[in-house]
Design a protein around this motif. Structure first.
Motif, short mmCIF file in Angstrom:
data_model
loop_
_atom_site.label_atom_id
_atom_site.label_comp_id
_atom_site.label_asym_id
_atom_site.label_seq_id
_atom_site.Cartn_x
_atom_site.Cartn_y
_atom_site.Cartn_z
N MET A 102 64.74 -16.09 -41.05
CA MET A 102 63.34 -16.65 -41.06
C MET A 102 62.20 -15.63 -41.00
O MET A 102 62.17 -14.81 -40.45
CB MET A 102 63.10 -17.58 -39.96
N ALA A 103 61.37 -15.66 -42.01
CA ALA A 103 60.21 -14.66 -42.19
C ALA A 103 59.18 -15.09 -41.16
O ALA A 103 58.74 -16.28 -40.94
CB ALA A 103 59.70 -14.95 -43.66
N LEU A 104 58.39 -13.87 -40.70
CA LEU A 104 57.49 -13.90 -39.74
C LEU A 104 56.24 -14.06 -40.61
O LEU A 104 55.85 -13.61 -41.59
CB LEU A 104 57.26 -12.87 -39.02
N LEU A 105 55.32 -15.14 -40.10
CA LEU A 105 54.28 -15.47 -41.00
C LEU A 105 52.99 -15.07 -40.06
O LEU A 105 51.99 -15.02 -40.67
CB LEU A 105 54.05 -17.00 -41.12
N THR A 106 52.98 -14.96 -38.81
CA THR A 106 51.76 -14.85 -38.13
C THR A 106 52.26 -13.76 -37.00
O THR A 106 53.45 -13.76 -36.42
CB THR A 106 51.21 -16.05 -37.41
N HIS A 107 51.01 -13.05 -36.34
CA HIS A 107 51.22 -12.57 -35.04
C HIS A 107 52.07 -13.24 -33.89
O HIS A 107 52.68 -13.00 -32.98
CB HIS A 107 50.17 -11.93 -34.51
N ASP A 108 51.66 -14.57 -33.72
CA ASP A 108 52.13 -15.42 -32.94
C ASP A 108 53.52 -15.40 -33.01
O ASP A 108 54.56 -15.65 -31.94
CB ASP A 108 51.35 -16.90 -32.60
N ASP A 109 53.98 -15.69 -34.34
CA ASP A 109 55.23 -16.00 -34.41
C ASP A 109 56.08 -14.79 -34.02
O ASP A 109 57.07 -14.73 -33.33
CB ASP A 109 55.61 -16.09 -36.13
N TYR A 110 55.59 -13.41 -34.11
CA TYR A 110 56.52 -12.38 -33.81
C TYR A 110 56.32 -12.29 -32.25
O TYR A 110 57.32 -11.92 -31.60
CB TYR A 110 55.65 -10.92 -34.45
N LEU A 111 55.15 -12.45 -31.77
CA LEU A 111 54.87 -12.42 -30.33
C LEU A 111 55.99 -13.47 -29.45
O LEU A 111 56.69 -13.01 -28.38
CB LEU A 111 53.52 -12.60 -29.74
N ALA A 112 56.23 -14.59 -30.19
CA ALA A 112 56.84 -15.72 -29.36
C ALA A 112 58.37 -15.11 -29.20
O ALA A 112 59.09 -15.55 -28.24
CB ALA A 112 56.89 -16.87 -30.37
N GLY A 113 58.99 -14.16 -29.84
CA GLY A 113 60.28 -13.72 -29.79
C GLY A 113 60.46 -12.42 -28.74
O GLY A 113 61.74 -12.11 -28.56
N LEU A 114 59.33 -12.01 -28.13
CA LEU A 114 59.43 -11.01 -27.08
C LEU A 114 59.53 -11.61 -25.48
O LEU A 114 59.18 -12.70 -25.44
CB LEU A 114 58.20 -10.10 -27.25
N ALA A 115 60.05 -10.64 -24.90
CA ALA A 115 59.77 -10.75 -23.35
C ALA A 115 58.51 -10.96 -22.97
O ALA A 115 57.77 -10.17 -23.60
CB ALA A 115 60.62 -9.79 -22.62
N PRO A 116 58.22 -11.65 -21.75
CA PRO A 116 56.77 -11.84 -21.51
C PRO A 116 56.06 -10.58 -21.18
O PRO A 116 55.05 -10.50 -21.50
CB PRO A 116 56.88 -12.83 -20.29
N GLU A 117 56.65 -9.58 -20.60
CA GLU A 117 55.95 -8.31 -20.05
C GLU A 117 55.68 -7.44 -21.38
O GLU A 117 54.93 -6.81 -21.35
CB GLU A 117 56.98 -7.57 -19.22
N VAL A 118 56.62 -7.69 -22.34
CA VAL A 118 56.34 -6.88 -23.65
C VAL A 118 55.42 -7.61 -24.56
O VAL A 118 54.15 -6.90 -25.10
CB VAL A 118 57.72 -6.67 -24.39
N ARG A 119 55.25 -9.00 -24.63
CA ARG A 119 54.42 -9.81 -25.27
C ARG A 119 52.82 -9.37 -24.64
O ARG A 119 52.05 -9.21 -25.43
CB ARG A 119 54.61 -11.16 -24.99
N SER A 120 52.99 -9.34 -23.38
CA SER A 120 51.53 -8.94 -22.88
C SER A 120 50.99 -7.55 -23.18
O SER A 120 49.74 -7.53 -23.52
CB SER A 120 51.68 -9.19 -21.10
N LYS A 121 51.72 -6.81 -23.43
CA LYS A 121 51.56 -5.43 -23.70
C LYS A 121 50.78 -5.35 -25.52
O LYS A 121 49.86 -5.09 -25.67
CB LYS A 121 52.35 -4.27 -23.71
N LEU A 122 51.58 -6.32 -26.13
CA LEU A 122 51.25 -6.28 -27.60
C LEU A 122 49.97 -7.10 -27.60
O LEU A 122 49.11 -7.08 -28.29
CB LEU A 122 52.33 -6.70 -28.34
N GLN A 123 49.80 -8.15 -26.69
CA GLN A 123 48.56 -8.96 -26.66
C GLN A 123 47.39 -8.14 -26.25
O GLN A 123 45.93 -8.27 -26.83
CB GLN A 123 48.71 -10.36 -25.70
N ALA A 124 47.57 -7.18 -25.54
CA ALA A 124 46.44 -6.19 -25.00
C ALA A 124 46.03 -5.45 -26.20
O ALA A 124 44.83 -5.13 -26.37
CB ALA A 124 47.13 -5.39 -23.68
N ILE A 125 46.92 -5.10 -27.00
CA ILE A 125 46.53 -4.11 -28.33
C ILE A 125 45.93 -5.30 -29.17
O ILE A 125 44.77 -4.69 -29.92
CB ILE A 125 47.80 -3.79 -29.01
N GLN A 126 46.30 -6.41 -29.29
CA GLN A 126 45.55 -7.44 -30.22
C GLN A 126 44.16 -7.40 -29.70
O GLN A 126 43.02 -7.31 -30.56
CB GLN A 126 46.18 -8.58 -30.36
#
Length: 121
Positions: A1-25
């Motif tokens: 499945m092709a990723l279409l959005t940042h949210d699609d990418y972040l959805a597949g990450l562990a919560p602690e990693v997701r929070s780091k990428l959200q901080a960068i966003q």
């Protein structure tokens, strides 16, 4: 499945990693409100007339691309995080140096938005 959005990418990450990428966003969007989210090379990126900033999660680190090339003081400050090709690798086990990443965001925007020739859409 092709990723279409940042949210699609972040959805597949562990919560602690997701929070780091959200901080960068949040950092990018606060510093450069005109920049828009996109997916490029299958990872989250930001675009402002052209793509200038990429970031991604890996098993043990967060990568930021492309390398900073024109700010020697910043390149020196990033020495501990730079790989062979200059790409940045921030270990997941350490706090993100958000002040340093902010400098990277602004430098890459300058290098790819202002200094580089603009590409036709």
């Amino acid at each position: 499945m092709a990723l279409l959005t940042h949210d699609d990418y972040l959805a597949g990450l562990a919560p602690e990693v997701r929070s780091k990428l959200q901080a960068i966003q949040h950092l990018v969007e606060t510093l450069l409100p005109a920049a828009t989210r996109c997916i490029s090379y299958r990872i989250p990126a930001y675009h402002d007339q052209r793509v200038f900033f990429y970031f991604a999660a890996f098993k043990n680190h967060i990568g930021i691309y492309p390398p900073v090339r024109h700010d020697q003081a910043l390149i020196t400050a990033l020495a501990a995080y730079r790989g062979e090709k200059g790409n940045l690798s921030f270990p997941l086990a350490q706090p993100l140096p958000l002040n340093l990443i902010a400098r990277v965001v602004l430098a890459l925007h300058l290098e790819h938005h202002t200094l580089a020739p603009k590409q036709q859409a």
